[in-house]
Scaffold this motif. Structure first.
Motif, PDB file in Angstrom:
ATOM      1  N   GLY A  67      29.260 -58.620 -31.874  1.00  0.00           N
ATOM      2  CA  GLY A  67      28.419 -58.631 -33.069  1.00  0.00           C
ATOM      3  C   GLY A  67      28.639 -59.794 -34.007  1.00  0.00           C
TER       4      GLY A  67
ATOM      5  N   VAL B  24      27.106 -49.899 -28.720  1.00  0.00           N
ATOM      6  CA  VAL B  24      27.255 -49.903 -30.172  1.00  0.00           C
ATOM      7  C   VAL B  24      25.868 -49.878 -30.786  1.00  0.00           C
ATOM      8  CG1 VAL B  24      29.478 -51.056 -30.384  1.00  0.00           C
ATOM      9  CG2 VAL B  24      27.414 -52.425 -30.199  1.00  0.00           C
ATOM     10  N   GLN B  25      25.842 -49.287 -31.993  1.00  0.00           N
ATOM     11  CA  GLN B  25      24.565 -49.314 -32.715  1.00  0.00           C
ATOM     12  C   GLN B  25      24.565 -50.536 -33.629  1.00  0.00           C
ATOM     13  OE1 GLN B  25      23.423 -45.820 -34.846  1.00  0.00           O
ATOM     14  NE2 GLN B  25      21.750 -46.935 -35.846  1.00  0.00           N
ATOM     15  N   LEU B  26      23.477 -51.256 -33.637  1.00  0.00           N
ATOM     16  CA  LEU B  26      23.370 -52.428 -34.489  1.00  0.00           C
ATOM     17  C   LEU B  26      22.624 -52.063 -35.769  1.00  0.00           C
ATOM     18  CD1 LEU B  26      22.471 -55.088 -31.812  1.00  0.00           C
ATOM     19  CD2 LEU B  26      24.705 -54.494 -32.717  1.00  0.00           C
ATOM     20  N   SER B  27      22.735 -52.918 -36.765  1.00  0.00           N
ATOM     21  CA  SER B  27      22.093 -52.587 -38.053  1.00  0.00           C
ATOM     22  C   SER B  27      20.580 -52.582 -37.959  1.00  0.00           C
ATOM     23  CB  SER B  27      22.568 -53.533 -39.153  1.00  0.00           C
ATOM     24  OG  SER B  27      22.861 -54.795 -38.645  1.00  0.00           O
TER      25      SER B  27
ATOM     26  N   ALA C 243      32.565 -54.232 -32.652  1.00  0.00           N
ATOM     27  CA  ALA C 243      31.647 -54.731 -31.623  1.00  0.00           C
ATOM     28  C   ALA C 243      30.200 -54.710 -32.077  1.00  0.00           C
ATOM     29  CB  ALA C 243      31.809 -53.892 -30.352  1.00  0.00           C
ATOM     30  N   ASP C 244      29.924 -54.196 -33.269  1.00  0.00           N
ATOM     31  CA  ASP C 244      28.538 -54.197 -33.734  1.00  0.00           C
ATOM     32  C   ASP C 244      28.321 -55.336 -34.730  1.00  0.00           C
ATOM     33  OD1 ASP C 244      29.523 -53.440 -36.183  1.00  0.00           O
ATOM     34  OD2 ASP C 244      28.976 -51.333 -35.977  1.00  0.00           O
ATOM     35  N   ASP C 245      27.093 -55.430 -35.235  1.00  0.00           N
ATOM     36  CA  ASP C 245      26.775 -56.570 -36.097  1.00  0.00           C
ATOM     37  C   ASP C 245      26.756 -56.178 -37.573  1.00  0.00           C
ATOM     38  OD1 ASP C 245      24.547 -55.010 -36.072  1.00  0.00           O
ATOM     39  OD2 ASP C 245      23.128 -56.679 -35.908  1.00  0.00           O
ATOM     40  N   ASP C 246      27.373 -55.045 -37.882  1.00  0.00           N
ATOM     41  CA  ASP C 246      27.423 -54.593 -39.262  1.00  0.00           C
ATOM     42  C   ASP C 246      28.793 -54.970 -39.835  1.00  0.00           C
ATOM     43  OD1 ASP C 246      26.568 -53.185 -41.564  1.00  0.00           O
ATOM     44  OD2 ASP C 246      27.919 -51.557 -40.986  1.00  0.00           O
TER      45      ASP C 246
ATOM     46  N   PRO D 155      33.542 -50.254 -26.297  1.00  0.00           N
ATOM     47  CA  PRO D 155      32.725 -49.039 -26.316  1.00  0.00           C
ATOM     48  C   PRO D 155      31.615 -49.133 -25.274  1.00  0.00           C
ATOM     49  CG  PRO D 155      32.086 -50.525 -28.068  1.00  0.00           C
ATOM     50  CD  PRO D 155      33.193 -51.203 -27.333  1.00  0.00           C
TER      51      PRO D 155
ATOM     52  N   ARG E 153      20.094 -55.531 -25.663  1.00  0.00           N
ATOM     53  CA  ARG E 153      19.714 -54.707 -26.824  1.00  0.00           C
ATOM     54  C   ARG E 153      18.395 -54.005 -26.555  1.00  0.00           C
ATOM     55  NH1 ARG E 153      21.051 -59.130 -31.535  1.00  0.00           N
ATOM     56  NH2 ARG E 153      23.258 -59.326 -31.011  1.00  0.00           N
TER      57      ARG E 153
ATOM     58  N   TYR F  42      24.798 -59.505 -23.442  1.00  0.00           N
ATOM     59  CA  TYR F  42      24.514 -58.345 -24.289  1.00  0.00           C
ATOM     60  C   TYR F  42      23.060 -57.949 -24.099  1.00  0.00           C
ATOM     61  CZ  TYR F  42      28.672 -60.184 -26.578  1.00  0.00           C
ATOM     62  OH  TYR F  42      29.920 -60.660 -26.818  1.00  0.00           O
TER      63      TYR F  42
ATOM     64  N   GLN G  23      23.205 -51.698 -28.426  1.00  0.00           N
ATOM     65  CA  GLN G  23      23.648 -52.855 -27.661  1.00  0.00           C
ATOM     66  C   GLN G  23      24.683 -52.439 -26.618  1.00  0.00           C
ATOM     67  OE1 GLN G  23      24.463 -56.892 -29.374  1.00  0.00           O
ATOM     68  NE2 GLN G  23      26.587 -56.306 -29.015  1.00  0.00           N
TER      69      GLN G  23
END
Lengths: 473, 282
Positions: free
Chosen positions: B280, A376-379, B139-142, A373, A435, A433, A384
């Motif tokens: 992630g 990406v959205q991280l929590s 690819a995310d950290d969730d 992608p 962020r 990466y 990122q």
């Protein structure tokens, strides 16, 4: 139509035929055996020919623990003394080619086919081959006689020696060529042990055959019918270009000497045909400039020798321009726009080369943004982006680098260590990466600047501007 | 022409003359042409002797070199496998975490597992692990079930099938609206209904989900069932649950198991490392 008009027309046609009767197309039906005459231009030719010795000696020069000039194609590195050029800097080669092609044009515009006559490998190798022929078979008359002679043991022996030497030169030419691309000392070991690679054998065989056929048999036919370069140079003349020219004002009407004395009213040309006898391409310079003339100047030597003998001034055949022949004033090259433009381009090419060589740099950095992608959205709420960094170490020693990124506020870089190894001459991949907190992004695309800093070389850093992608705002 | 007299004798013509002077000569073809001709048929002969060629009744002539295209393919494949062998034997004896820690092995895996990922994972999770509605972003950290490389390996081997019961019987429309609005706003833990309706049991006091249960983090704004109207989508999940067999409108969310016969253990380890490195992994 009555008989008389018919007769008149016939006469006119005969006249047309007579005009071109001496002209023939040289298609190599007869081997040209040129006489060798000493003189200024012969000496010049030996001098320019000797430059080709570099071709054979060059690969044996060493620089440190490697060959001084090594065009290492398998490893994609060109070593030229202290400089190592990688494919990334191959545009320098374009500058070199530009310089030499314009140099060719400039010199041709000034004084004709200097390259053809003095330096071209076809001319040089042919000259060496005919020298061997002369040493073994004698002068042109003896050579022609030997050609017609029946095949006896004597002829067979001479011919066998000649062809063996020719092929030997061909083999050394092939080895000389491949030596620029592999380590020459190892190459000799491999050749002696019959252990060289297929590519080496094919190259040597190709060059041996090429040299043997082109310099041994094709000779001036190559210049006439094979070489596009000869034609290109031929159309780069001006009327100001100085070329070996027969001074017809002085020479005509030509005629043979009678009882050692020139006939009253005749010009300086005594029809001795020495200019024809020495011509390696078999043209008659007295017909004017023509495609077969490689402007080697050997006829000048021949004519001067004869002029000395008959007590006339030298220079019946000399380097002269068409303008000079027609009585026009000589234009110095400083006032010829064409030549000036050529020199301008050459200076540009040299400047580019110097700039390139002095700015080769230590690294080459490319940054590829991950496409799938894009982000990406991280929590944590941060966005990122993923990047592939391709870092090339152009030097021949290992380096340690750090990767730094600058961009939107709150930018964090992940996936890299403080100090990372960059092996010598190697392209390394790093996944990085980045962020950034979502609220710090002003738009869906924000510039990010990557920077490579070396721990060994402080003044050299390389930057690459990339993009940081985020959601549409 | 049936004329006996040849008007152009002695020039080696066929005797056929048209329009007074057009005639066909019997000259030999040029030497270069004849060399080319003979070289061509000799080439064809040699070629058909060396390679599979002539059709026979039930089979075909195999050629004396015994060459086949399949054989060449297998030979090339063998050459590639020889290059890979030292890596592959190492991979087989190492755990996923060890592979991840080894820089040269993990960079080998990133390249070689790209194909495995394309064949097995990308249909649902996207070519770059970017996810699709109902299929989580990799690819995310969730992570629903934990993002360590061992967790990922377990997920691929065993598969996952989460379960969230449908709440349409115990949550009213208005309550569901309230809950989903607070989830999308990211402050569901302050919503009294969160405790009241028992959401806290699976999603935790902090609302960040519990990896052993596979319950989702409700506070991070990352949605597995992503939709244009996210509030409506969340409400649908609350009302109908996930994989609740009693509700026909329930969310379907199954990760199939790739262990056993589908993929070898080494391949799964490679995939786990690959996914971990998508961006992630924890």
């Amino acid at each position: 139509m009555d008989k008389q008009t018919n007769q008149v027309q016939q006469d006119q046609v005969d006249e047309l035929y007579a005009e071109a009767i001496h002209w023939h197309v040289n298609t190599g039906g007869e081997t040209i055996h040129a006489k060798r005459v000493p003189g200024l231009f012969r000496r010049l030719k030996w001098f320019s020919m000797s430059i080709w010795l570099l071709y054979f000696i060059g690969p044996y020069l060493r620089w440190g623990d490697r060959q001084a000039v090594l065009l290492d194609i398998p490893n994609r590195k060109f070593h030229i003394f202290d400089i190592t050029i990688m494919p990334q800097d191959v545009w320098l080669l374009a500058m070199v080619l530009l310089f030499f092609s314009i140099l060719l044009a400039a010199i041709t515009s000034l004084s004709g086919r200097v390259f053809c006559g003095y330096f071209c490998f076809q001319t040089v190798w042919t000259d060496i081959f005919t020298l061997i022929e002369e040493k073994l078979e004698g002068n042109p008359t003896q050579r022609r006689k030997l050609e017609k002679a029946p095949w006896d043991l004597h002829k067979l022996r001479i011919k066998a020696i000649k062809h063996t030497i020719w092929i030997g030169i061909g083999v050394f030419t092939g080895i000389g060529f491949i030596s620029w691309f592999v380590d020459v000392y190892q190459l000799w070991i491999d050749i002696v042990n019959f252990d060289a690679s297929m590519l080496v054998w094919i190259t040597i065989i190709t060059f041996t055959l090429g040299t043997y056929i082109l310099a041994g048999f094709m000779r001036e036919q190559t210049c006439f019918w094979l070489c596009p370069y000869a034609r290109i140079q031929g159309v780069m003349y001006d009327t100001e270009t100085i070329l070996p020219t027969y001074d017809y004002h002085r020479g005509e009407p030509r005629g043979k000497l009678k009882k050692g004395q020139p006939i009253e009213g005749n010009g300086d040309c005594i029809s001795c045909n020495q200019c024809l006898a020495v011509c390696p391409t078999g043209v008659d310079i007295r017909d004017g400039q023509q495609e077969g003339c490689i402007t080697c100047g050997l006829c000048l030597d021949a004519c001067d020798t004869v002029m000395d003998k008959i007590g006339r001034p030298r220079g019946l055949i000399r380097y002269a321009s068409l303008d000079e022949m027609q009585g026009k004033p000589h234009v110095p090259f400083i006032r010829r726009p064409r030549v000036l433009i050529y020199f301008g381009i050459m200076i540009l090419a040299i400047s580019g080369l110097i700039y390139g060589l002095s700015n080769l740099g230590t690294f080459d950095l490319k940054v590829l943004h991950e496409r799938q992608p894009l982000f990406v959205q991280l929590s944590s709420g941060a966005i990122q982006n993923k990047y592939q960094l391709k870092v090339l170490n152009k030097t021949d020693h290992d380096m340690h680098i750090s990767i730094v990124a600058e961009g939107p506020k709150g930018l964090e870089i992940h996936g890299v260590r403080e100090k990372m190894l960059l092996p010598a001459g190697h392209l390394s991949n790093f996944t990085v990466y980045i962020r950034v907190p979502k609220q710090n992004l002003g738009s869906d695309r924000t510039p990010v600047n990557f920077r490579i800093q070396s721990f060994e070389v402080f003044d050299d850093m390389t930057e690459y501007m990339s993009m940081f992608y985020g959601p549409r705002i | 022409m049936s004329d006996d007299k040849n008007p152009f004798p002695g020039e080696n013509n066929t005797g056929h003359v048209w329009d007074d002077n057009l005639r066909e000569l019997l000259n030999d073809p040029p030497t270069w042409w004849r060399i080319g001709f003979h070289a061509s048929w000799i080439f064809v002969l040699v070629y058909t002797l060396l390679y599979p060629s002539w059709p026979l009744i039930n089979t075909h002539f195999k050629g004396i070199m015994g060459w086949t295209s399949l054989g060449e393919y297998k030979q090339d494949l063998k050459a590639i496998e020889e290059v890979r062998a030292p890596y592959e034997t190492k991979l087989a004896s190492m755990t996923a975490a060890e592979i991840l820690a080894d820089e040269s092995l993990s960079s080998y895996v990133v390249r070689s597992a790209k194909v495995l990922f394309g064949d097995n994972c990308s249909a649902c999770h996207g070519a770059g692990g970017q996810g699709n509605p109902s299929y989580p972003v990799l690819a995310d950290d969730d992570w629903l079930y934990g993002g360590s490389v061992t967790d990922i390996q377990t997920t691929i081997t065993m598969g996952r099938k989460g379960m969230m019961p449908a709440h349409k019987a115990m949550v009213s429309e208005a309550e569901a609206d309230k809950l989903s609005a607070s989830i999308v706003a990211g402050n569901v833990v302050t919503e009294p209904l969160y405790m009241e309706k028992g959401c806290v049991g699976c999603h935790g006091v902090d609302g960040k989900g519990m990896a052993p249960l596979g319950s989702a983090n409700l506070t991070d704004g990352i949605y597995r069932f992503a939709a244009a109207d996210q509030t409506y989508s969340v409400k649908h999940t609350i009302m109908h649950g996930v994989n609740d067999a009693s509700d026909t409108n329930t969310r379907d969310a199954v990760m199939p198991a790739f262990g056993g016969t589908k993929l070898s253990e080494t391949d799964i380890k490679k995939l786990a490392v690959y996914v971990h490195k998508l961006g992630g992994g924890q």
